[in-house]
Each structure stands twice: as C-alpha cells, then as structure tokens.
Design an enzyme around this catalytic site. Structure first.
Site, PDB file in Angstrom:
ATOM      1  N   GLU A   1      18.197  27.172  84.573  1.00 43.72           N
ATOM      2  CA  GLU A   1      18.670  27.302  85.957  1.00 43.72           C
ATOM      3  C   GLU A   1      19.458  28.580  86.207  1.00 43.72           C
ATOM      4  O   GLU A   1      19.528  29.045  87.322  1.00 43.72           O
ATOM      5  CB  GLU A   1      19.463  26.078  86.390  1.00 43.72           C
ATOM      6  CG  GLU A   1      20.761  25.824  85.668  1.00 43.72           C
ATOM      7  CD  GLU A   1      21.525  24.636  86.271  1.00 43.72           C
ATOM      8  OE1 GLU A   1      21.476  24.439  87.486  1.00 43.72           O
ATOM      9  OE2 GLU A   1      22.163  23.918  85.506  1.00 43.72           O
TER      10      GLU A   1
ATOM     11  N   TRP B   1      42.369  19.060  97.709  1.00 44.50           N
ATOM     12  CA  TRP B   1      41.235  18.492  96.976  1.00 44.50           C
ATOM     13  C   TRP B   1      41.698  17.085  96.621  1.00 44.50           C
ATOM     14  O   TRP B   1      42.452  16.898  95.672  1.00 44.50           O
ATOM     15  CB  TRP B   1      40.955  19.334  95.733  1.00 44.50           C
ATOM     16  CG  TRP B   1      39.857  18.776  94.880  1.00 44.50           C
ATOM     17  CD1 TRP B   1      39.986  17.985  93.776  1.00 44.50           C
ATOM     18  CD2 TRP B   1      38.455  18.940  95.063  1.00 44.50           C
ATOM     19  NE1 TRP B   1      38.763  17.657  93.251  1.00 44.50           N
ATOM     20  CE2 TRP B   1      37.796  18.227  94.028  1.00 44.50           C
ATOM     21  CE3 TRP B   1      37.686  19.601  95.995  1.00 44.50           C
ATOM     22  CZ2 TRP B   1      36.420  18.186  93.907  1.00 44.50           C
ATOM     23  CZ3 TRP B   1      36.302  19.563  95.878  1.00 44.50           C
ATOM     24  CH2 TRP B   1      35.681  18.870  94.852  1.00 44.50           C
TER      25      TRP B   1
ATOM     26  N   GLU C   1      20.399  19.274  78.165  1.00 47.52           N
ATOM     27  CA  GLU C   1      21.374  19.955  79.033  1.00 47.52           C
ATOM     28  C   GLU C   1      21.397  21.456  78.737  1.00 47.52           C
ATOM     29  O   GLU C   1      21.448  22.284  79.638  1.00 47.52           O
ATOM     30  CB  GLU C   1      22.746  19.327  78.862  1.00 47.52           C
ATOM     31  CG  GLU C   1      23.877  19.995  79.588  1.00 47.52           C
ATOM     32  CD  GLU C   1      23.681  20.096  81.103  1.00 47.52           C
ATOM     33  OE1 GLU C   1      22.783  19.417  81.648  1.00 47.52           O
ATOM     34  OE2 GLU C   1      24.401  20.899  81.727  1.00 47.52           O
TER      35      GLU C   1
ATOM     36  N   LYS D   1      20.517  24.415  81.470  1.00 44.61           N
ATOM     37  CA  LYS D   1      21.412  25.547  81.775  1.00 44.61           C
ATOM     38  C   LYS D   1      20.667  26.871  81.666  1.00 44.61           C
ATOM     39  O   LYS D   1      20.778  27.744  82.525  1.00 44.61           O
ATOM     40  CB  LYS D   1      22.606  25.514  80.824  1.00 44.61           C
ATOM     41  CG  LYS D   1      23.626  24.424  81.167  1.00 44.61           C
ATOM     42  CD  LYS D   1      24.423  24.831  82.351  1.00 44.61           C
ATOM     43  CE  LYS D   1      24.995  23.731  83.220  1.00 44.61           C
ATOM     44  NZ  LYS D   1      24.126  22.706  83.725  1.00 44.61           N
TER      45      LYS D   1
ATOM     46  N   CYS E   1      44.402  21.567  94.206  1.00 43.11           N
ATOM     47  CA  CYS E   1      44.665  21.913  95.609  1.00 43.11           C
ATOM     48  C   CYS E   1      45.235  23.326  95.623  1.00 43.11           C
ATOM     49  O   CYS E   1      45.461  23.931  94.578  1.00 43.11           O
ATOM     50  CB  CYS E   1      45.695  20.965  96.210  1.00 43.11           C
ATOM     51  SG  CYS E   1      45.260  19.240  96.105  1.00 43.11           S
TER      52      CYS E   1
ATOM     53  N   ASN F   1      50.426  20.170  94.390  1.00 42.50           N
ATOM     54  CA  ASN F   1      49.130  20.220  93.712  1.00 42.50           C
ATOM     55  C   ASN F   1      49.313  19.527  92.370  1.00 42.50           C
ATOM     56  O   ASN F   1      50.222  19.858  91.614  1.00 42.50           O
ATOM     57  CB  ASN F   1      48.676  21.673  93.495  1.00 42.50           C
ATOM     58  CG  ASN F   1      47.440  21.726  92.603  1.00 42.50           C
ATOM     59  OD1 ASN F   1      46.631  20.801  92.615  1.00 42.50           O
ATOM     60  ND2 ASN F   1      47.314  22.767  91.797  1.00 42.50           N
ATOM     61  N   GLY F   2      48.456  18.534  92.081  1.00 40.98           N
ATOM     62  CA  GLY F   2      48.544  17.833  90.793  1.00 40.98           C
ATOM     63  C   GLY F   2      48.380  16.337  91.014  1.00 40.98           C
ATOM     64  O   GLY F   2      47.886  15.888  92.051  1.00 40.98           O
TER      65      GLY F   2
ATOM     66  N   HIS G   1       4.724  15.842  67.325  1.00 37.88           N
ATOM     67  CA  HIS G   1       3.789  15.182  68.265  1.00 37.88           C
ATOM     68  C   HIS G   1       3.296  16.131  69.342  1.00 37.88           C
ATOM     69  O   HIS G   1       2.892  15.714  70.417  1.00 37.88           O
ATOM     70  CB  HIS G   1       4.481  13.961  68.889  1.00 37.88           C
ATOM     71  CG  HIS G   1       4.883  12.942  67.873  1.00 37.88           C
ATOM     72  ND1 HIS G   1       3.987  12.120  67.245  1.00 37.88           N
ATOM     73  CD2 HIS G   1       6.088  12.702  67.316  1.00 37.88           C
ATOM     74  CE1 HIS G   1       4.631  11.354  66.369  1.00 37.88           C
ATOM     75  NE2 HIS G   1       5.910  11.685  66.394  1.00 37.88           N
TER      76      HIS G   1
ATOM     77  N   ARG H   1      39.958  26.291  95.948  1.00 40.10           N
ATOM     78  CA  ARG H   1      40.617  25.284  95.093  1.00 40.10           C
ATOM     79  C   ARG H   1      40.531  23.894  95.701  1.00 40.10           C
ATOM     80  O   ARG H   1      40.827  22.903  95.046  1.00 40.10           O
ATOM     81  CB  ARG H   1      42.089  25.643  94.890  1.00 40.10           C
ATOM     82  CG  ARG H   1      42.348  26.962  94.203  1.00 40.10           C
ATOM     83  CD  ARG H   1      43.827  27.235  94.120  1.00 40.10           C
ATOM     84  NE  ARG H   1      44.503  26.202  93.380  1.00 40.10           N
ATOM     85  CZ  ARG H   1      44.619  26.205  92.038  1.00 40.10           C
ATOM     86  NH1 ARG H   1      44.077  27.187  91.348  1.00 40.10           N
ATOM     87  NH2 ARG H   1      45.245  25.239  91.413  1.00 40.10           N
TER      88      ARG H   1
ATOM     89  N   LYS I   1      24.170  23.712  95.316  1.00 38.05           N
ATOM     90  CA  LYS I   1      25.179  23.011  94.521  1.00 38.05           C
ATOM     91  C   LYS I   1      25.011  21.506  94.683  1.00 38.05           C
ATOM     92  O   LYS I   1      25.209  20.750  93.759  1.00 38.05           O
ATOM     93  CB  LYS I   1      26.601  23.419  94.955  1.00 38.05           C
ATOM     94  CG  LYS I   1      27.700  22.736  94.157  1.00 38.05           C
ATOM     95  CD  LYS I   1      27.605  23.046  92.674  1.00 38.05           C
ATOM     96  CE  LYS I   1      28.585  22.270  91.837  1.00 38.05           C
ATOM     97  NZ  LYS I   1      28.298  22.407  90.379  1.00 38.05           N
TER      98      LYS I   1
HETATM   99  C1  AGP Z   1      23.370  21.097  87.164  1.00 37.15           C
HETATM  100  O1  AGP Z   1      23.747  22.307  86.557  1.00 37.15           O
HETATM  101  C2  AGP Z   1      22.550  21.320  88.403  1.00 37.15           C
HETATM  102  N1  AGP Z   1      23.260  22.094  89.343  1.00 37.15           N
HETATM  103  C3  AGP Z   1      21.941  20.034  88.959  1.00 37.15           C
HETATM  104  O2  AGP Z   1      21.033  19.568  87.998  1.00 37.15           O
HETATM  105  C4  AGP Z   1      22.930  18.886  89.288  1.00 37.15           C
HETATM  106  O3  AGP Z   1      23.451  18.350  88.112  1.00 37.15           O
HETATM  107  C5  AGP Z   1      22.142  17.791  90.028  1.00 37.15           C
HETATM  108  O4  AGP Z   1      21.660  18.330  91.239  1.00 37.15           O
HETATM  109  C6  AGP Z   1      22.994  16.544  90.323  1.00 37.15           C
HETATM  110  O5  AGP Z   1      24.059  16.885  91.154  1.00 37.15           O
HETATM  111  P1  AGP Z   1      25.242  15.825  91.350  1.00 37.15           P
HETATM  112  O6  AGP Z   1      25.906  15.657  90.019  1.00 37.15           O
HETATM  113  O7  AGP Z   1      26.165  16.445  92.360  1.00 37.15           O
HETATM  114  O8  AGP Z   1      24.642  14.537  91.832  1.00 37.15           O
END
Ligand code: AGP
Length: 614
Positions: free
Chosen positions: A492, A76, A485, A489, A2, A102-103, A508, A27, A609
C-alpha cells in the site's frame, strides 16, 4: 490525544488561540473551544466539530472586549462522546476557573463521586471536568489558587497536560504536565503554552519543555517552574529550528514514521486504566465488560478489513490457545454476503480504527439482526461502529493520520492480548499472567529502544532491495497474520507486489515464484517452539532454489544467519507479544522502501484513510 493552547500577554487573545488550535488540529478534531476574560468574567465558546466550526461560532458571536489570559482546546474524545457539553474548556461551579486538558485521568470516576457528594455540579461526561472542580474544592477549603492547584494535582492519577486560568488571578496561567506533552513558548512580555511546537511557531521559537511532574506558572514577563513539592526549577529556553511542516510531524518527515515511533506511547495509553496494579490483573469492568457479557457464548466471530482484519487473525491464535472458544475471523466484505451462522450464543467482534468502514458496519448490523452480542474495538470515540456496539473497547492510540495503519494495529493487538488475559482470569480463574502483565508495563520502554535500534538496520536493508517489484512474506502460527500485514504495508505504500503466505503453504504453489531477484521475508520466533524449526525448513527450501532470504528472527538464530542474505534480530519475549515485536521492523521496512522509491508515504495513491463506501 488532544491539542491545548494558552496565551498571556498584550496581543488580541482570540486570534492567537484560534491560530494555535488550527495548527494543533491533527492531534484531535471532534470538538473545540476557547476561554478568555471579558469585563472581568470568564467567557467560554465551544462547539462539537472542527476548529473551523469554532471560529465560525466565535465570529458569529464576536466578543466586545476579549482579554488574555486565554486557553484553547481541540479534542480527541476519550471519555464522553463528542458534543458541545463535553468540549473543553470546563468550568468550576462558580465560573471562576477554567481548565483545558490533554490525557486521561484514570481515577476520575472515584474523584467525581467524592465531588458530587460535596455538592459539585458537573456539566459533562468527561474525565477532565473533575480537575477544575477539585481545584475549586481546595479553594473552598481556604487554600490559595496555587496551593489548591498543587493539591489537586497530587490527587490525579493518569496522564495530563493541563492549562488553568482564574478570573480572580488574571495575572497568570497555571500549567502542569504528566505523561502528556506540554511546552512553554517564551515571548517579549508574553508567554504561551501548547501541546506541540507547531502551535507556537507563528509567535516564538524560544521553547521551554516541561517534564513529567512539573508545574509552570506563566506571567506576562516571566515563567516559574516547580516540581510537585513546590521546589523551584531553573531551566533555560532553547531555540527551535523546525519549519512548520516538519513541526506538525514532531520533526519526523512523515506522519507514518511519527506514528511508528508513537507506538510505545500508544501502548501506554491503551494500558491506562486497564491494569489493576495491586492484583496484577487486567480490568475491563469500568468499560462495562463483566463476566455476564460472555456467558453462553459458544463462538466468536471477528470481522474487519485490511490491517484490522490482520489484528483479528492474531486474536484467533490468542483466544483459541488460551480460552478454547472457537473463533472465526472474516473479511467484512465476505462475511456480509455469505449467510454466516450467527445466533444469540455468538459474540461478534468488530475491529476498526476509524469505526466508519462501510463493510464492517454492514457486518455488524447483520450480526446484530441475527441476535449476536456486539463488541467493538475502535480508535475513534463516538464513531458509527462504536455507537452501534453493545460494548466498545477504545484503543486510545490517538489520531492516526497516515493512511497506512500502524499504531492503531499495535493497539488493537494489545487489546486482544488484554482481553485474552482478562477472560482467562474470569472463566478459568487462572492468573498465570502475572509475569506477562509485569512485562506489559515495561513494554513501552522496551519497544522504544527496539524501534530506534532496528530502524538503523532496516535502513541499510531497504537501500539494497528498494528496486524490487515482487516480494514474498512467510510466517507461521501467530506470525502468519504478521506476514500478511507486512506484505500489505509494502503493497500500500511502496506499490511493490508483495504476497503474505503461511510458510507451510510454499510447497503448494508459491515456491514456483522463487527467483534470484525476488526476496523472501521470513518471520520466525523461537517462542513458537517446533514452528520455528518448520519455518527454518521452509526458508531452506527457498534458499535451495537460489531465492534470497531476509530473515526477521529471534536473537541468536544462527541457523537463519547462515542462509539469510539479510538478518534482523528480534528480542525474545512472550508468545502473546510476538505480533507487536515482529510488525515494527516490517512497518519500518515498508516505510524506508516507499521513501526510497519516492512514494507519497502518508497519502498513497488510490487509498483513503477510511473506506466509508462498499
Ligand atoms: C491499513 O494500513 C489500511 N489503511 C486499510 O487496510 C485499513 O486497515 C482498512 O481500510 C480498515 O480500516 P479500519 O480499521 O478503519 O476499519
């Protein structure tokens, strides 16, 4: 996480508080509030929503004579849904004291029970409110405010940054810090407190940092610092040279890098209240997760998207290896349209940082219709997925601003590790995790050191490879999801075509891709036993076709050192912790590649996001 702000001095108190909160909104932003004095009374204005909504409410009910001292808070939520009542500040029964925090107060439940027995009336579901009633209780016992504040702090367990004002002591603000940041701004006949530097920059650049276990008393013309025993501490302010933009990122160039470096702290917060230190066990009971919830469960579905899906894949290795319950991991967008075999003996686990991902919500609703029990792992308290689950485990990673998910992923994996240990104890009465639980407690410190060390090595490697257009990531077993993963990264944020593959799959098909200008990132850990040797063979298959290898491997993996063009050593750890250790250098690699390619790291093209549409 927060944001708190406080002010004592001659300025108009409300503009200072609102401007400070506006700069702390990154925050936390599900509710906000301010408290100040007016005609010698405590006046609180607070609202569910963003700081903008608070400002609107203030201007619609403009106070006639607002005076400092004042406090502000942008929330938060960790305990208690986002609402007007749960927004800070919180007051004591007699409306003489006000607190912002905050905490996480780990022992708030026991403290609240004691205070309720003594007749205290609570107005919120927050952990924070126990602080102000505890101080009031000591004042009721005859202590002066300062002694009451010190005594209350000694009873708190957990993380806190606290600001407290009293209408009967308007000459000062009391501040305390333990594991949650709070800094003091020094002005001319005025002083400030805030969670972070950005909130203070418009007013002063003279900053005093409080350390854990310290208390500050802010007067207009002086600041006194003490330890919990009341011993006075002398400390000189420093002058901050940051501009605002870098200050909001804690001095980091991007939120993503700040959030990667936040991961040790995120882990600390994910662990808070979930490790029973006396018995060296994991405890989810306080979150409603008892043995009865899992009774009759014959199969687990883990459903998610993107990075959260990769956390689910890690969980499959953890759960099936330790608990012998079949686990199916599905992409939510596939799960919802493939007539999954779900019934009342199914446990459906939704994993989502935002808790608002449309496909995952749809999957959850389908599973619920088919009779499954619903458990979710979310980072945003009160989000749709959290609210529609039977039980939700919050990752407590704090707001994740960068579109690329990093600290939320590490916290999701950690929750699955804790859940695995917890279920092992519940169902097999096996507590062979004592050593691992001790290691968990040390994990934040170890990862902090590791992140700093490995980052300098990654920078050099990225300098060499940032021009590439294609890249392969190979991993086996519990490192296969980490290969996925790592590739995600790089895709994206650096816009490089990266494929994550099970290393055993190379022969394969993918091995046809190997060329001298396509590096293959290989993940291999000695803790995976024979898998380590198998992965080495896969790497040698690549090498023999002149494909360059970038190896992320356990310490002293000489065999890889011989064939790899570049080589990052990962400290030896427990099998269950491997995903957390191996993902960090991959996050940093993607970050450094993206910055070298001039990409918009925090807001990559075409991405959001939270994907709240199908
Ligand atoms: C992850 O780096 C991406 N921004 C994206 O794949 C994300 O993980 C996915 O959209 C799922 O989002 P969520 O965890 O909020 O459900």
């Amino acid at each position: 996480m927060c944001g708190i702000i406080g002010y004592i001095g001659e300025r108009q108190v409300l503009p200072v508080l609102l401007e400070g909160l506006r700069r702390l909104e990154y925050r936390g932003y599900d509710s906000a509030g301010v408290v100040f004095l007016e005609n010698e009374k405590i006046k609180v204005i607070k609202v569910k929503g963003r700081v903008f909504n608070l400002a609107e409410k203030v201007f619609n009910n403009l106070p006639q004579n607002p005076e400092a001292p004042g406090l502000g808070h942008t929330r938060w939520a960790t305990h208690g849904e986002p609402s007007d009542e749960n927004a800070h500040p919180h007051l004591d029964c007699q409306r003489k004291l006000a607190v912002v925090h905050n905490g996480i107060i780990e022992n708030y439940y026991e403290l609240k029970k004691e205070l309720l027995k003594k007749g205290h009336k609570f107005n919120s579901a927050t952990d924070t409110e126990v602080i102000v009633h505890l101080v009031e209780d000591y004042v009721n016992q005859g202590l002066d405010l300062r002694s009451a504040f010190f005594s209350a702090l000694k009873k708190l367990k957990g993380a806190y940054a606290i600001g407290l004002i009293s209408k009967e002591n308007p000459e000062f603000i009391m501040v305390a810090r333990n594991q949650s940041p709070v800094i003091i701004g020094i002005g001319e006949k005025e002083n400030f407190l805030a969670s972070d530097i950005p909130a203070l920059l418009p007013f002063t650049k003279n900053i005093l940092f409080l350390n854990d276990g310290e208390i500050a008393i802010l007067y207009k013309d002086k600041v006194e610092i003490y330890d919990l025993e009341g011993n006075k501490i002398e400390r000189n302010p420093i002058v901050i040279s940051w501009d605002l933009a870098s200050a909001e990122k804690g001095g980091f160039p991007h939120f993503m890098l700040k959030e990667i470096y936040d991961q040790p702290d995120a882990i600390k917060h994910t662990l808070l209240g979930r490790i029973d230190l006396d018995n060296q066990e994991i405890d989810f009971l306080k979150e409603g997760l008892g043995k009865e919830f899992f009774e009759n469960i014959e199969k687990i579905f883990i459903v998610a998207c993107g990075t959260s899906y990769h956390a689910g894949l890690v969980a499959k290795y953890l759960i099936e290896r330790n608990l012998k319950i079949p686990v199916e991991v599905d992409l939510a967008s596939e799960f919802r349209y493939r007539s999954p075999l779900i019934n009342s003996k199914t446990l459906f686990i939704a994993v989502s940082q935002s808790g608002e991902t449309a496909d995952t919500i749809a999957g959850l609703r389908l599973a619920k219709e088919l009779g499954a029990k619903i458990l979710s792992i979310c980072n945003v308290l009160g989000s749709t997925i959290a609210r529609e689950s039977d039980i939700v485990l919050y990752t407590q990673a704090g707001p994740e601003i960068s579109v690329a998910s990093t600290k939320a992923f590490v916290s999701q994996v950690l929750i699955f590790i804790l859940l695995t240990f917890y279920l092992k104890k519940l169902f097999y009465n096996k507590n062979d995790n004592k050593e691992k639980i001790e290691a968990l407690i040390k994990l934040p410190h170890i990862l902090k050191e590791f992140t700093e060390k490995v980052h300098s090595e990654i920078k050099k490697i990225a300098q060499k490879w940032y021009h590439i257009e294609n890249c392969l990531y190979l991993g086996r077993n519990i490192l296969y999801p980490i290969a996925l993963e790592g590739a995600l990264k790089l895709k994206e944020i650096a816009y490089i075509h990266a494929e994550g593959y099970a290393a055993g799959e190379m022969k394969h098909g993918p091995i046809a891709l190997i060329e001298e200008n396509i590096p293959t990132i290989v993940l291999s850990a000695k803790e995976t036993g024979i898998i380590y040797e198998k992965t080495l063979s896969n790497a040698e298959e690549v090498k023999s076709r002149r494909g360059p290898i970038i190896a992320f491997v356990s310490e002293a993996s000489e065999e890889f050192n011989k064939i790899a063009e570049d080589y990052i050593e990962i400290p030896l750890t427990f099998y269950e912790f491997l995903p957390i250790f191996y993902v960090i250098p991959l996050q940093l690699f993607a970050y450094e590649m993206a910055t070298l390619r001039g990409c918009d790291v925090d807001k990559p093209r075409n991405l959001a996001k939270s994907v709240t549409v199908e």
